[in-house]
Design an enzyme around this catalytic site. Structure first.
Site, short mmCIF file in Angstrom:
data_model
loop_
_atom_site.label_atom_id
_atom_site.label_comp_id
_atom_site.label_asym_id
_atom_site.label_seq_id
_atom_site.Cartn_x
_atom_site.Cartn_y
_atom_site.Cartn_z
N LYS A 101 0.85 -1.19 0.00
CA LYS A 101 0.00 0.00 0.00
C LYS A 101 0.89 1.24 0.00
CE LYS A 101 -3.09 2.83 2.71
NZ LYS A 101 -3.53 3.14 4.08
N GLY A 162 -7.89 9.16 10.59
CA GLY A 162 -8.07 9.22 12.03
C GLY A 162 -9.14 10.16 12.51
N ALA A 188 -9.52 5.64 5.12
CA ALA A 188 -9.40 6.81 6.00
C ALA A 188 -10.74 7.48 6.25
CB ALA A 188 -8.41 7.83 5.45
N GLY A 189 -10.97 7.82 7.51
CA GLY A 189 -12.12 8.61 7.90
C GLY A 189 -13.31 7.85 8.43
N ASN A 210 -8.49 1.45 10.45
CA ASN A 210 -7.63 1.13 11.58
C ASN A 210 -8.15 1.81 12.84
OD1 ASN A 210 -4.00 1.22 12.14
ND2 ASN A 210 -5.63 0.58 13.47
N THR A 211 -8.10 3.15 12.87
CA THR A 211 -8.47 3.89 14.07
C THR A 211 -9.90 3.61 14.51
OG1 THR A 211 -6.94 5.62 13.36
CG2 THR A 211 -8.44 6.17 15.15
#
EC number: 2.8.1.10
Length: 264
Positions: A101, A162, A188-189, A210-211
């Protein structure tokens, strides 16, 4: 139902990709990955030990080799040169592993992608034989250029890394989805399960997060919730939602044969 995600010629039963950062420890990471059902696990080469530090715990010791396809990433890189160097290191550490990635960031305060440096790095990495999944903005023109370079998946942000703000521009995502001939994976987001479901309902091929899992009060439970959300969103997309109507409601029950209260 035979509905597989195909990236770089390999099939996956899960459309959820999960990161390995920000968990309490590797044991919690492994538990969350397990219940998520993911088959693709991403790790930042600059932040997670994959063997480059012999005296530290190695993430790979906690991941069954036959269950996950590792996706090394370039989180923390701010130039094409840094990203290329990092993925060449990953290739060395992981016995010629080429499934990677690419992300090249432009600002440490918001982690927005630097698309110029991303394009430069993508050209070099694809030419070197890497299978590049690429993090980018939600600009459909940039997405098309990355696909033309040869990236095997386009990964536009839903909102800032994040942030947990969810999908802020579904229209641009829709444009990217409609024009792309390679998988489009929101990256993301995502903040909660409904964000993941919406991404899949739009027609995205997958979601990476992830987050949203690691920062939840109960990461393992959230990982399971995300699994269900991605599956539900994909099923809803394939089923096809009913059209929206404005002041032309159609009753869900038939009007023929109903009992009338009017006296004859």
């Amino acid at each position: 139902m035979d509905d597989k995600l195909v990236i770089a010629g390999r099939e996956y039963g899960s459309r959820l990709l999960v990161g390995t950062g920000k968990y309490k420890d590797f044991e919690q990471t492994a538990a969350a990955l397990d219940v998520s059902g993911t088959e693709i696990v991403t790790a930042a080469i600059r932040r997670v030990n994959l063997g480059q530090n012999a005296n530290e715990p190695n993430l790979l010791d906690f991941l069954p080799k036959n269950r996950y396809n590792l996706l090394p990433n370039t989180a923390g890189c701010y130039s094409a040169e840094d990203a290329i160097r990092t993925l060449r290191l990953a290739r060395e550490l992981l016995d010629d592993h080429r499934f990677v990635k690419l992300e090249v960031l432009g600002d440490p305060n918001n982690l927005y992608p630097n698309v110029r440096e991303t394009l430069k790095a993508a050209e070099v990495l694809v030419a070197e034989g890497f299978d590049v999944l690429v993090y980018t903005s939600d600009d459909p023109i940039v997405a098309r250029e990355l696909e033309q370079i040869g990236c095997c998946a386009i990964m536009p942000l839903a909102s800032l890394i994040g942030s947990g703000m969810g999908i802020l521009n579904p229209w641009n995502l829709q444009l990217i989805i409609e024009q792309s001939k390679v998988p489009v994976i929101v990256d993301a987001g995502v903040g909660t399960a409904s964000d993941a479901a919406i991404a899949m309902e739009l027609g995205c091929d997958g979601v990476l997060m992830n987050t949203a899992i690691a920062a939840a009060r109960d990461p393992v439970r959230m990982a399971h919730a995300m699994k269900l959300a991605v599956e539900a969103g994909r099923a809803a997309y394939l089923a096809g939602r009913m059209p929206k109507r404005f002041y032309s409601a159609v009753p869900s029950s038939p009007s023929e044969g109903v009992i009338s209260s009017v006296k004859s």
